[in-house]
Structure formats: C-alpha cells, structure tokens
Design a protein around this motif. Structure first.
Motif, mmCIF file in Angstrom:
data_model
loop_
_atom_site.group_PDB
_atom_site.id
_atom_site.type_symbol
_atom_site.label_atom_id
_atom_site.label_comp_id
_atom_site.label_asym_id
_atom_site.label_seq_id
_atom_site.Cartn_x
_atom_site.Cartn_y
_atom_site.Cartn_z
ATOM 1 N N THR A 60 -9.089 37.660 -9.517
ATOM 2 C CA THR A 60 -10.230 36.746 -9.438
ATOM 3 C C THR A 60 -10.434 35.939 -10.719
ATOM 4 O O THR A 60 -11.370 35.148 -10.793
ATOM 5 N N ASP A 61 -9.595 36.137 -11.698
ATOM 6 C CA ASP A 61 -9.586 35.284 -12.891
ATOM 7 C C ASP A 61 -8.531 34.215 -12.650
ATOM 8 O O ASP A 61 -7.335 34.485 -12.688
ATOM 9 N N PHE A 62 -8.977 32.998 -12.351
ATOM 10 C CA PHE A 62 -8.066 31.931 -11.956
ATOM 11 C C PHE A 62 -7.679 31.008 -13.107
ATOM 12 O O PHE A 62 -7.066 29.965 -12.879
ATOM 13 N N SER A 63 -8.044 31.353 -14.321
ATOM 14 C CA SER A 63 -7.720 30.496 -15.454
ATOM 15 C C SER A 63 -6.211 30.396 -15.606
ATOM 16 O O SER A 63 -5.488 31.388 -15.527
ATOM 17 N N GLY A 64 -5.731 29.184 -15.803
ATOM 18 C CA GLY A 64 -4.298 28.965 -15.946
ATOM 19 C C GLY A 64 -3.586 28.693 -14.649
ATOM 20 O O GLY A 64 -2.373 28.489 -14.642
ATOM 21 N N PHE A 65 -4.324 28.667 -13.529
ATOM 22 C CA PHE A 65 -3.694 28.359 -12.248
ATOM 23 C C PHE A 65 -4.329 27.111 -11.640
ATOM 24 O O PHE A 65 -5.543 26.932 -11.656
ATOM 25 N N GLY A 66 -3.483 26.251 -11.075
ATOM 26 C CA GLY A 66 -3.972 25.108 -10.319
ATOM 27 C C GLY A 66 -4.649 24.063 -11.160
ATOM 28 O O GLY A 66 -4.355 23.876 -12.342
ATOM 29 N N ASP A 67 -5.588 23.371 -10.531
ATOM 30 C CA ASP A 67 -6.284 22.249 -11.148
ATOM 31 C C ASP A 67 -7.443 22.762 -12.003
ATOM 32 O O ASP A 67 -8.405 23.322 -11.476
ATOM 33 N N PRO A 68 -7.377 22.582 -13.316
ATOM 34 C CA PRO A 68 -8.476 23.068 -14.163
ATOM 35 C C PRO A 68 -9.781 22.333 -13.907
ATOM 36 O O PRO A 68 -10.848 22.813 -14.305
ATOM 37 N N ASN A 69 -9.716 21.165 -13.248
ATOM 38 C CA ASN A 69 -10.915 20.379 -12.980
ATOM 39 C C ASN A 69 -11.446 20.553 -11.566
ATOM 40 O O ASN A 69 -12.379 19.851 -11.165
ATOM 41 N N LEU A 70 -10.864 21.459 -10.799
ATOM 42 C CA LEU A 70 -11.344 21.694 -9.434
ATOM 43 C C LEU A 70 -12.764 22.251 -9.494
ATOM 44 O O LEU A 70 -13.012 23.302 -10.089
#
Length: 430
Positions: free
Chosen positions: A408-418
């Motif tokens: 559940t820690d999504f830092s570093g994945f996908g769009d940081p501005n989502l």
C-alpha cells in the motif's frame, strides 16, 4: 602478492549476486492492505490489445455481463471473474510499444525510472522478508518478435524466458548432479558466498572509506541471498511436484506457451515464486498457428488491422486465449495448498492485462482487464460475474494488484502526479 583491481572486482561481485538484489531498497516496508483476503501470489496473463466491439459484453444487467463470443469461455468460471473496462492510460496516445500497460505511465512526459507492477511488487515482497527462489518469473515465447517489446519494465524492457526447456532447467534444477540432494547444492552455494566474503575482507585494508561503505552494502546483499537460499532448500511441501520436463522447444510459440503455463503452475506449487507472468507475443506481433480451429496468420497485421470491420479471425484468437485463461484457473484449482488453506487458485490473483485498449485505433483510451480470484479471495465477485466500467485512470487497477499483495506504499510507482493514488474502488471484497 596478488593484486586486485577494484573496478573489475566490484563488477564481478555485482554480476555474481545479481542486480535485482543489489538495487532492492532494503528499508522498504509493506503496510496493511484494505479489507479482503490477500492472495499469496500474482499471475499476469499479458496479450496485445483487442478491438473493443468484440470484447465488450453483449449486454449488462446491473453488473452482470452477457459475455461476447470472444470472451465466452469465461462464462465457465464467471463466479470468479471481474471484467474492467473503459479506463484511459496516463498517455492514451502513446501507441503500442510504450510501457504504459503495466507501469501506469508511459514515455509521454513520464519519469525516466519506470517500473512495471510485477517488478514493483516483487521488490516490495523482498523488502518485507518474503523469501522465494525467484522474485519474479517472466515466461513467454516471441515476447520480442518483430522488434517488439514485452510489457515488463525496470528502466528498460525486460525479456521473458522464451524456451520451455530453459525455463524448466532454471526452475527445477536439471543441473543438480545425480546422488546429490538440493540441500547439498545449497550448502555448496553458501560456501562459495562465504569464500567471496572472505576475499572482500582481505581488500578492506587497501580501500578508502567510500569503497569500504560500498563493499559493506554488497556484503549485506550477499547475506540476504544466503537467507533466501536457506529458505528454498526443499520446495513447497506436499503439493510440490515438478511438471514433466519438456522434450524440446516447440517451433509454434503458442504451443511453447502452453508448456510455460504448466511451469508457472509448478513453480507456484513449489513456492519458487510469488509473482509470475506469461506473455503471448510482443506488442508488435504474434504468430498464430492453430490448425484445430482453422486459424493461421499474424495477430497484429492480419487480425487486428486487416480483419476489420468484423474481426472474425481476431474473435477466434481472443476466444482461444480466453480458454487458456480458464485453463490456468482450472489448473490452479486442481492443486491443494501445502498448508491446507484451499487450492492454489484460492490464494492467487490472476490479471489479464493488455498493452492497448483499442488496438485497431492504436490508443489506450479504453484499457481492459480480466481479473480472477478464488473462493473468498481478494475480489468482490458475484455468481454471474461482474462487469465494471470506469473512466478512472487504468493505473488504479494496477494499484489494486499492489493492494491485493499487501503493498500500500505506492511511492516510486506510476504517475507521481496522479490525484487518486489509490486502488480502483469496487474491486476488493469488503
């Protein structure tokens, strides 16, 4: 006295322990995920995009779909299945060949350090202490055919193991000498690592503070590998049974992938990995030779584009692929968990992912997924199946895959501005 060249030594050391371990963030943590049973495993079933009009249900009552001809085999497992449709990618005009499908963000303005969801989850599991022989298993014939790309990404596209013979050897240890147990082989591997550590220590007196610090990081990596080897000594328990070794590598890539499916199921049964993927062709092409259903040709050129408007051959191919998805479910259902917690399928989340949502028009405006989980699994399911249509970013489904695996820690994945950096609502059971 023997002289040591530090650069060459460190390069050799890095190669010996594997880059996937050396650059894993050791201090990552996994938080408690949302309600719903958490699977032990994630399996990605990856294909090229399709034509929306042949994929969509012919009708929907509430959320219950009437499956189209191309998805009709899914009706046999409808109680396990959720169809998700309509989600745009972050860069819908990126075309095929961009890594958007599994990274959540493509080349159109995205950060340089893209990572696909399979690799991101594998890294997080390692950081949380999950010990398997293979952090992730990527199999698939022709995953780079015609200069194409696989959807698996870690700063660059990752190849799959295309040869079933090579995959079998990698997974089930055909190189183990006769009259030698797997535990003995593991002890030998550990002794090699011990010797390597001793050699490093002899160099420390000749190194400066910065070089000593780097060596300490390498030593920490080696210790982690030793622990992983120890935990993998004897397979996965009573349900662990290696599949039959392939007698050769089929020239037909679809036949090769049928063997790859069995290898993934065997790897799950033996707890060799918790994250696996099978790739059908590349984003550019897949050579199809299915005489039993009278289908021959190349998916991209002769089925997606020149097959318009009826797409009759593409319907045949999509139906065949849907049956393989069902086969995977049934294979996993047939094997009990070693710990008695149901079947392998009851503890696995399967996701059919694509590189585009609308292949004839080469865009990612309507990304599509088929998700499946077992009895009381992560997904909210219904007896007739579910069809969920959403205009949210497709990355949110990828975040649901993370959430299912306890990440559940999504830092570093996908769009940081989502702005909605969270799993897609309505997918997880409560």
């Amino acid at each position: 006295m023997r002289r040591h060249h530090r650069r060459a030594f460190l390069q050799g050391l890095g190669a010996s322990v594997g880059a996937s371990f050396l650059f894993t963030p050791f201090l990552d943590s996994i938080a408690q995920a949302a309600p719903g049973k958490k699977p032990k495993r994630l399996l990605l079933f990856c294909t090229m995009g399709t034509a929306p009009q042949i994929w969509k249900p012919t009708s929907v009552s509430g959320e219950t779909p009437t499956f189209s001809e191309s998805t009709s085999p899914l009706a046999d497992v409808k109680q396990h299945v959720v169809l998700v449709d309509g989600l745009p990618s972050g860069n819908p005009g990126n075309n095929h060949g961009a890594p958007d499908g599994l990274t959540g963000l493509g080349f159109g303005g995205g950060p340089a350090g893209l990572i696909s969801v399979d690799q991101y989850i594998a890294d997080k599991l390692i950081a949380a202490g999950t010990k398997t022989t293979f952090p992730s298993l990527l199999l698939g014939a022709e995953s780079t055919v015609s200069g194409g790309r696989s959807p698996y990404y870690r700063k660059d596209n990752l190849p799959t193991i295309a040869s079933p013979k090579s995959a079998y050897s990698t997974l089930f240890g055909s190189a183990i000498p006769s009259n030698t147990t797997s535990d003995e082989v593991l002890r030998r591997r550990r002794s090699v690592l011990d010797n390597l550590k001793n050699e490093i220590k002899t160099l420390e007196g000749n190194l400066g503070a910065e070089q000593k610090y780097k060596l300490a990081l390498h030593l920490d990596s080696i210790r982690q590998i030793e622990e992983r080897l120890s935990s993998a000594s004897s397979g996965g328990g009573g349900s662990c049974s290696a599949p039959t070794a392939p007698s050769g590598d089929p020239s037909n890539p679809l036949e090769a992938n049928l063997l790859h499916m069995d290898l993934i199921v065997g790897a799950f049964a033996c707890d060799l990995t918790r994250v696996a993927a099978i790739q059908w062709g590349s984003d550019q092409a897949m050579n199809v030779e299915l005489p039993d259903i009278g289908l021959r040709g190349e998916e991209h050129g002769s089925m997606i584009h020149t097959g318009a408007p009826a797409h009759l051959d593409l319907i045949k191919l999509e139906k065949w692929l849907a049956q393989r998805f069902v086969d995977l479910i049934n294979k996993l259902k047939a094997i009990p968990e070693a710990d008695g917690s149901g079947t392998l399928f009851d503890n696995t989340l399967i996701a059919w992912c694509r590189d585009m949502g609308d292949s004839p028009n080469h865009n990612q405006n309507e990304m599509k997924f088929v998700l499946a989980s077992g009895e009381g699994g992560y997904l909210k399911t219904s007896p007739g199946g579910r069809y969920v249509k959403s205009s949210e970013r497709h990355e949110r489904v990828l975040l649901s895959l993370c959430d299912a695996m306890g990440v559940t820690d999504f830092s570093g994945f996908g769009d940081p501005n989502l702005s909605a950096k969270s799993p897609l609502p309505g997918l997880a059971a409560t």
